[in-house]
Design a protein around this motif. Structure first.
Motif, short mmCIF file in Angstrom:
data_model
loop_
_atom_site.label_atom_id
_atom_site.label_comp_id
_atom_site.label_asym_id
_atom_site.label_seq_id
_atom_site.Cartn_x
_atom_site.Cartn_y
_atom_site.Cartn_z
N SER A 180 41.47 64.65 19.78
CA SER A 180 40.41 64.12 18.91
C SER A 180 40.75 62.71 18.42
N GLY A 181 42.00 62.51 18.00
CA GLY A 181 42.42 61.19 17.55
C GLY A 181 42.37 60.16 18.66
N CYS A 182 42.78 60.55 19.84
CA CYS A 182 42.77 59.65 20.99
C CYS A 182 41.33 59.28 21.35
N LEU A 183 40.46 60.26 21.41
CA LEU A 183 39.05 59.99 21.73
C LEU A 183 38.39 59.11 20.67
N LEU A 192 37.59 49.96 32.20
CA LEU A 192 38.85 50.68 32.31
C LEU A 192 38.59 52.16 32.56
N GLN A 193 39.17 52.70 33.62
CA GLN A 193 39.05 54.13 33.94
C GLN A 193 40.26 54.85 33.38
N ILE A 194 40.03 55.87 32.57
CA ILE A 194 41.11 56.55 31.85
C ILE A 194 41.04 58.05 32.11
N ALA A 195 42.21 58.64 32.31
CA ALA A 195 42.32 60.10 32.44
C ALA A 195 43.23 60.60 31.33
N LEU A 196 42.84 61.70 30.72
CA LEU A 196 43.65 62.36 29.71
C LEU A 196 44.07 63.72 30.27
N VAL A 197 45.34 64.06 30.12
CA VAL A 197 45.84 65.38 30.51
C VAL A 197 46.34 66.03 29.23
N VAL A 198 45.81 67.21 28.91
CA VAL A 198 46.10 67.84 27.63
C VAL A 198 46.66 69.24 27.85
N ALA A 199 47.76 69.55 27.18
CA ALA A 199 48.37 70.88 27.25
C ALA A 199 47.64 71.84 26.31
N ARG A 200 47.33 73.02 26.82
CA ARG A 200 46.70 74.05 25.98
C ARG A 200 47.70 74.72 25.03
N PHE A 201 48.96 74.84 25.45
CA PHE A 201 49.95 75.47 24.59
C PHE A 201 50.10 74.63 23.33
N ASN A 202 50.11 75.27 22.19
CA ASN A 202 50.08 74.60 20.88
C ASN A 202 48.78 73.82 20.70
N ASP A 203 47.67 74.43 21.14
CA ASP A 203 46.38 73.74 21.10
C ASP A 203 45.90 73.42 19.68
N LEU A 204 46.44 74.08 18.68
CA LEU A 204 46.13 73.70 17.30
C LEU A 204 46.53 72.24 17.09
N VAL A 205 47.59 71.82 17.72
CA VAL A 205 48.09 70.46 17.62
C VAL A 205 47.45 69.56 18.67
N THR A 206 47.41 70.01 19.91
CA THR A 206 46.95 69.13 20.99
C THR A 206 45.47 68.80 20.89
N THR A 207 44.66 69.71 20.36
CA THR A 207 43.25 69.37 20.20
C THR A 207 43.06 68.29 19.14
N VAL A 240 35.14 52.48 24.68
CA VAL A 240 35.21 53.35 25.85
C VAL A 240 34.13 54.42 25.71
N ASP A 241 33.43 54.70 26.80
CA ASP A 241 32.41 55.74 26.79
C ASP A 241 33.11 57.10 26.88
N THR A 242 33.10 57.84 25.79
CA THR A 242 33.77 59.15 25.75
C THR A 242 32.77 60.31 25.70
N THR A 243 31.51 60.04 26.02
CA THR A 243 30.51 61.10 26.01
C THR A 243 30.76 62.05 27.18
N SER A 244 30.17 63.22 27.11
CA SER A 244 30.38 64.21 28.16
C SER A 244 29.85 63.75 29.52
N SER A 245 28.95 62.78 29.53
CA SER A 245 28.42 62.27 30.79
C SER A 245 29.15 61.00 31.25
N SER A 246 30.25 60.69 30.61
CA SER A 246 30.99 59.47 30.91
C SER A 246 31.57 59.47 32.32
N SER A 247 31.46 58.34 32.97
CA SER A 247 32.14 58.16 34.26
C SER A 247 33.40 57.32 34.06
#
Length: 160
Positions: A33-36, A14-29, A44-51
């Motif tokens: 984290s919970g999603c990852l 499964l190929q997944i894309a996440l789009v994250v808003a920076r505004f209110n990043d205290l919450v969005t980060t 799902v491979d969530t490492t920085s080298s993930s394809s």
């Protein structure tokens, strides 16, 4: 009678894309984290080298639909997750941003046929947002589960 359901296993392709808003990043980060965490625990491979997974950052929740549209239309992903947090203030700005983000994200899914998970918290206070992003429960985990379920459901329907 055929019954179609998504599952949370066999998500390695499964190929997944996440789009994250920076505004209110205290919450969005925290949502990210919970999603990852959820995606990782389900294989799902969530490492920085993930394809298998990509993350795009946008300025705020208003910009989520445009980037979600671009990612969904690319043909690379079977599911997109949009993460944001809009917290009510003293002006009608909250209503405008929430309305446009929600309508835009729904339109992306309909127009592209790619599931776009609506992971935008809409709360009255920062405290409520923080409670939903980890103090009591991290809804980011739920958005990860929804992504896995919808991605695998679309695959079962022959759409991915």
């Amino acid at each position: 009678m055929a019954t179609f359901e998504g599952c949370f296993t066999d998500v390695s392709s499964l190929q997944i894309a996440l789009v994250v808003a920076r505004f209110n990043d205290l919450v969005t980060t925290k949502l990210l984290s919970g999603c990852l965490d959820c995606l990782t625990r389900h294989g799902v491979d969530t490492t920085s080298s993930s394809s298998q997974l990509d993350v795009a950052w946008v300025p705020g929740s208003f910009e989520l639909p445009l980037v979600a549209q671009s990612l969904a239309a690319s043909g690379r992903y079977q599911v997109v997750v949009a993460l944001g947090a809009v917290i009510r203030g003293d002006t009608p700005h909250f209503d405008v941003v929430v309305a446009e983000a929600s309508k835009g994200i729904a339109a992306v899914a309909r127009e592209t046929g790619i599931p776009v998970i609506f992971g935008v918290l809409t709360t009255d206070t920062m405290q409520q947002a923080l409670e939903r992003a980890g103090i009591k429960n991290n809804l980011g985990w739920n958005y990860g589960l929804e992504a896995l379920e919808m991605g695998s459901l679309m695959r079962a329907l022959g759409r991915a």
